[in-house]
Design an enzyme around this catalytic site. Structure first.
Site, PDB file in Angstrom:
ATOM      1  N   THR A   1       1.250  -1.287   0.100  1.00 19.78           N
ATOM      2  CA  THR A   1       0.537  -0.031  -0.351  1.00 19.78           C
ATOM      3  C   THR A   1       1.189   1.313  -0.156  1.00 19.78           C
ATOM      4  O   THR A   1       2.233   1.505   1.143  1.00 19.78           O
ATOM      5  CB  THR A   1      -0.806   0.201   1.148  1.00 19.78           C
TER       6      THR A   1
ATOM      7  N   GLN B   1      -5.208  -7.371  -6.391  1.00 22.61           N
ATOM      8  CA  GLN B   1      -5.553  -7.907  -4.785  1.00 22.61           C
ATOM      9  C   GLN B   1      -6.115  -6.880  -4.904  1.00 22.61           C
ATOM     10  O   GLN B   1      -6.637  -5.541  -3.740  1.00 22.61           O
ATOM     11  CB  GLN B   1      -3.919  -7.182  -4.147  1.00 22.61           C
TER      12      GLN B   1
ATOM     13  N   HIS C   1      -6.893 -10.661  -0.280  1.00 24.27           N
ATOM     14  CA  HIS C   1      -6.441 -10.058   1.070  1.00 24.27           C
ATOM     15  C   HIS C   1      -7.433 -10.869   2.027  1.00 24.27           C
ATOM     16  O   HIS C   1      -7.728 -10.126   2.730  1.00 24.27           O
ATOM     17  CB  HIS C   1      -5.691  -8.331   1.049  1.00 24.27           C
TER      18      HIS C   1
ATOM     19  N   TYR D   1      -7.787  -8.296   8.294  1.00 22.69           N
ATOM     20  CA  TYR D   1      -8.588  -7.623   7.508  1.00 22.69           C
ATOM     21  C   TYR D   1      -9.752  -8.485   7.429  1.00 22.69           C
ATOM     22  O   TYR D   1      -9.841  -9.421   8.297  1.00 22.69           O
ATOM     23  CB  TYR D   1      -7.911  -7.343   5.947  1.00 22.69           C
TER      24      TYR D   1
END
Length: 400
Positions: free
Chosen positions: A33, A108, A195, A200
């Site tokens: 990121t 992703q 992901h 997450y």
């Protein structure tokens, strides 16, 4: 490259076929990121960033996390999304450039789930609005009570419990992944990776500390695996039978680095088996170091097998590994302003590939330090130094 280096590292440069995707070598640019997409859309800076790594010889590029078509998928205005015709057109420029440079590229897809707010604190212009939104959490919990890897000042803004996800929320998120997966095909991606690690949303259903549900989406590990498996099944249908579908998973979470979703190989097999049955082609094991033993308490050689190695053993699927390639210190261990200690463990990586421990190796920080890292590894040249303050900085940052 000397003949000895060529022989040792040959496994890094063998081709691999995953469904319709042909890879020239086993090197992957790891997703990272960068918070560098204005208005959540990649532009020419992002295009050139990815294409330069493909031009440098890396076979497979995996994008930074792309938010799916759901209001709380990502929590920063400069994190990319894939949820509109404009985003399809923007990503098409990226995929075309990577393909022109000889590489392949996976999107992703990402939903931050319980970690909503971790990036919003950096977005001054939108922080208050973002913090008012309702995070998606299986049971309303942020993580393990009393355990945190963030400062108390930061945690206080998003750690309190919120209402658990409803059946409507769950359906909406599954549908959001499917919609965005269809858009990846329109945008020219070769396939999708999900992901499913690091705490997450997909991971938070598997982790017992964040999933205390008593309905069909909670309970034992098999039941807690139903949500990510449902997402996988929806994405598989959306992208069709030819495109590859990867899945990144982990034992640890950002909320608790000691977390473990599976305490035995048998438990791991329950979780990963559900993903394999739902349509995953490759399991990407995320660990702090690529060859860390997954279950070190086991006797004999089993105690030395990595998480990627166990995933391969348990499912028969190809696997990927990541963590510490060419670098001896994690980001959190690295002192500010100092270059990361270079650890030439490339021969060990090649040895794992040769032995069938895993099939792909993802490289993060060295791809930031040198876009042509694949060429460096092929020639046996000295590894570049990674300096966090230089190489890890976002591509650009919003003003204010």
């Amino acid at each position: 490259m000397t003949s000895s280096v060529a022989t040792t590292r040959e496994a890094l440069f063998r081709p691999l076929q995953v469904r319709s995707m042909q890879l020239a070598n086993r090197l992957v640019m790891s997703p990272m990121t960068r918070m560098g997409c204005p208005d959540a859309l990649p532009d020419e800076v992002n295009r050139d960033y990815y294409a330069s790594r493909a031009a440098g010889g890396t076979a497979l590029i995996v994008t930074e996390g792309i938010g799916v078509d759901h209001p709380t998928s990502v929590d920063h205005a400069w994190i990319p999304r894939l949820d509109s015709p404009a985003s399809v057109a923007a990503w098409r420029q990226v995929t075309d450039a990577v393909h022109s440079a000889g590489g392949r590229i996976l999107a992703q897809l990402w939903h931050v789930g319980p970690l909503w707010g971790a990036n919003a604190r950096f977005d001054r212009a939108n922080r208050d609005r973002l913090m008012e939104m309702h995070p998606m959490r299986p049971s309303g919990r942020w993580g393990t009570p009393g355990v945190t890897t963030y400062s108390e000042r930061s945690v206080a803004r998003w750690s309190p419990e919120v209402a658990p996800m409803t059946e409507g929320d769950i359906t909406a998120v599954i549908d959001a992944f499917s919609r965005s997966a269809r858009l990846t095909m329109e945008a020219g991606f070769d396939g999708v990776t999900l992901h499913g690690g690091h705490g997450y949303l997909l991971d938070s259903f598997v982790w017992a500390d964040t999933n205390r549900r008593t309905d069909t989406w909670g309970g034992d590990l098999a039941s807690r695996s139903r949500f990510p498996a449902a997402v996988v099944a929806g994405v598989r249908e959306a992208i069709g039978p030819d495109a590859p579908l990867f899945y990144r998973f982990s034992q640890h979470t950002q909320q608790d680095y000691t977390a473990r979703k599976a305490t035995t190989p048998e438990e791991l097999g329950v979780y990963l088996g559900a993903l394999a049955d739902a349509g995953v082609d490759l399991l990407d094991a995320s660990t702090r170091r690529f060859n860390d033993p997954a279950f070190p308490d086991l006797e004999g050689d089993d105690g030395e097998v990595s998480l990627a190695g166990w995933a391969r053993r348990l499912t028969g699927l190809p696997t990927g590994a990541v963590g510490g390639v060419g670098i001896g210190a994690s980001l959190r261990e690295q002192k500010s302003g100092a270059p990361a200690h270079t650890a030439d463990n490339i021969d060990a990586v090649a040895g794992c590939l040769e032995a069938g421990e895993f099939d792909l190796i993802s490289v993060g920080r060295l791809h930031l330090a040198d876009p042509a890292i694949a060429t460096v590894l092929r020639t046996g040249a000295p590894l570049p130094e990674f300096v966090r303050e230089i190489h890890e900085m976002p591509l650009r940052s919003p003003e204010g």
